[in-house]
Enzyme design. Structure first.
Site, PDB file in Angstrom:
ATOM      1  N   ALA A   1       0.822  -1.214   0.000  1.00 23.44           N
ATOM      2  CA  ALA A   1       0.000   0.000   0.000  1.00 23.44           C
ATOM      3  C   ALA A   1       0.854   1.260   0.000  1.00 23.44           C
ATOM      4  O   ALA A   1       0.423   2.309   0.461  1.00 23.44           O
ATOM      5  CB  ALA A   1      -0.943   0.000   1.208  1.00 23.44           C
TER       6      ALA A   1
ATOM      7  N   VAL B   1       3.255   3.123  -5.132  1.00 25.20           N
ATOM      8  CA  VAL B   1       2.909   2.389  -6.351  1.00 25.20           C
ATOM      9  C   VAL B   1       1.596   1.626  -6.156  1.00 25.20           C
ATOM     10  O   VAL B   1       0.681   1.702  -6.979  1.00 25.20           O
ATOM     11  CB  VAL B   1       4.030   1.420  -6.773  1.00 25.20           C
TER      12      VAL B   1
ATOM     13  N   ASP C   1      -1.287  -4.767   3.017  1.00 26.29           N
ATOM     14  CA  ASP C   1       0.019  -4.299   3.477  1.00 26.29           C
ATOM     15  C   ASP C   1       0.247  -4.808   4.888  1.00 26.29           C
ATOM     16  O   ASP C   1      -0.713  -5.034   5.632  1.00 26.29           O
ATOM     17  CB  ASP C   1       0.085  -2.765   3.446  1.00 26.29           C
TER      18      ASP C   1
ATOM     19  N   ARG D   1      19.029  -1.310  -8.703  1.00 28.72           N
ATOM     20  CA  ARG D   1      17.948  -2.280  -8.486  1.00 28.72           C
ATOM     21  C   ARG D   1      18.512  -3.589  -7.941  1.00 28.72           C
ATOM     22  O   ARG D   1      17.864  -4.283  -7.168  1.00 28.72           O
ATOM     23  CB  ARG D   1      17.203  -2.539  -9.809  1.00 28.72           C
TER      24      ARG D   1
ATOM     25  N   VAL E   1       5.732  -6.069  -9.903  1.00 23.28           N
ATOM     26  CA  VAL E   1       6.254  -4.721 -10.079  1.00 23.28           C
ATOM     27  C   VAL E   1       7.525  -4.523  -9.248  1.00 23.28           C
ATOM     28  O   VAL E   1       8.370  -3.704  -9.566  1.00 23.28           O
ATOM     29  CB  VAL E   1       5.193  -3.660  -9.689  1.00 23.28           C
ATOM     30  N   THR E   2       7.680  -5.293  -8.193  1.00 19.94           N
ATOM     31  CA  THR E   2       8.804  -5.162  -7.267  1.00 19.94           C
ATOM     32  C   THR E   2      10.145  -5.351  -7.973  1.00 19.94           C
ATOM     33  O   THR E   2      10.292  -6.257  -8.803  1.00 19.94           O
ATOM     34  CB  THR E   2       8.668  -6.198  -6.134  1.00 19.94           C
ATOM     35  N   ASN E   3      11.127  -4.515  -7.639  1.00 18.85           N
ATOM     36  CA  ASN E   3      12.472  -4.614  -8.213  1.00 18.85           C
ATOM     37  C   ASN E   3      13.410  -5.442  -7.346  1.00 18.85           C
ATOM     38  O   ASN E   3      13.184  -5.546  -6.141  1.00 18.85           O
ATOM     39  CB  ASN E   3      13.054  -3.201  -8.379  1.00 18.85           C
TER      40      ASN E   3
ATOM     41  N   HIS F   1      14.794  -4.949 -16.894  1.00 18.36           N
ATOM     42  CA  HIS F   1      14.376  -3.643 -16.395  1.00 18.36           C
ATOM     43  C   HIS F   1      15.534  -3.052 -15.606  1.00 18.36           C
ATOM     44  O   HIS F   1      15.749  -3.363 -14.445  1.00 18.36           O
ATOM     45  CB  HIS F   1      13.145  -3.803 -15.502  1.00 18.36           C
TER      46      HIS F   1
END
Length: 312
Positions: free
Chosen positions: A10, A13, A33, A88, A118-120, A175
């Site tokens: 939460a 993003v 979260d 990253r 989405v997490t790097n 990415h």
């Protein structure tokens, strides 16, 4: 029944993903979260925007995964953000634990869901989620190429003073610093970019795209990008939920395409109700393939680190 999307994390993003999904009335949203009160508060705030903005879906916040049961899509954004000077890759082991746990819980309650990561570092986290979930490749997808391509298109539009809608582009690979914008396939209203800009300006735009995330981190100092990343993730979710079959650059588990096997690499994918419905293999020139090989090698290196240090 309405569709249901869970957003794990939460933070900026995740909250913006929830807001965009609600605003488009794509699905009911559960925001999860670990921090008590944060998803509940943000979820309620988004819900209370509905009467003003004119959307009518349910948005709830939770600290456990029970309310996420039977989600159609789970978007995993949870993790530590980058700080200035941090790559990253520095996030690898810290975010591995977060993604592993989130995937286990999400899959427990929504065994038929499609996962969007989405997490790097993105490509490695996709691999973690796929290994943990044991889902087929069409159901574990990484958000990277849509964001990187959006940045590339933005910079071209700024340079030429034209609409971003006129720019068609494609960014392949991992990415991060090794992403591969395909200049040869970049057009402005159908006109090749090489006819509109000199090579030195094109090279500068490509480099700015590669540094796009770091540029924002440098400005913010205490956080990383979230408006564009959330928009990119929601475009992918929308294509899946509405079975739009958009062709978007996504991190996909390759099974021989481009000469790679068992690696998550950003490639063009058709996204529909089954997740990835087709991976498109673009014919690359020798220099482009060399850049993609370098990008894939960087992803492979991260996975080897995970296998050694995390015992995967």
């Amino acid at each position: 029944m309405r569709k249901k999307v869970t957003v794990v994390g939460a933070g900026n993003v995740g909250a913006n993903c929830a807001l965009r999904i609600a605003g488009k009335e794509l699905a009911d949203v559960v925001l999860v979260d670990v921090v008590e009160g944060v998803p509940q508060g943000k979820g309620l705030d988004i819900l209370e925007s509905g009467p003003v903005e004119g959307y009518d879906v349910m948005v709830t916040g939770a600290n456990s995964y029970e309310p996420t049961a039977d989600s159609d899509i789970v978007i995993i954004t949870a993790g530590f953000p980058r700080k200035p000077g941090m790559s990253r890759d520095d996030l690898l082991l810290a975010n591995y634990e977060i993604v592993k746990s989130a995937t286990e819980q999400a899959v427990k309650y929504s065994p038929n869901a499609i996962l969007i990561l989405v997490t790097n570092p993105l490509d490695a986290m996709c691999w973690v989620a796929q290994q943990v979930s044991k889902f087929s490749r069409n159901r574990v997808i990484g958000m990277a190429g849509v964001l990187d391509t959006a940045r590339y298109r933005t910079f071209i539009a700024m340079e030429l003073g034209v609409s971003v809608e006129n720019i068609t582009a494609l960014v392949l690979g991992g990415h991060g610093d090794t992403m591969v914008p395909i200049v040869r396939l970049t057009t402005v209203g159908g006109i090749p970019i090489t006819e509109l800009l000199p090579q030195d300006r094109i090279d500068a735009l490509v480099q700015r795209t590669r540094d796009g995330g770091a540029e924002i981190v440098k400005y913010l100092k205490t956080g990383s990008a979230y408006y564009a990343p959330s928009a990119a993730a929601v475009e992918m979710a929308e294509s899946i939920l509405k079975d739009k079959k958009k062709v978007l650059p996504c991190a996909a588990l390759l099974e021989g395409e481009y000469g790679y096997d068992g690696l998550y690499v950003g490639v063009p994918c058709k996204l529909g109700s089954n997740g990835i419905e087709k991976v498109y293999e673009v014919k690359l020139e020798e220099a482009e393939k060399a850049q993609l090989d370098k990008s894939a090698a960087a992803v492979k290196e991260l996975i080897e680190v995970l296998k050694q240090k995390a015992g995967m």
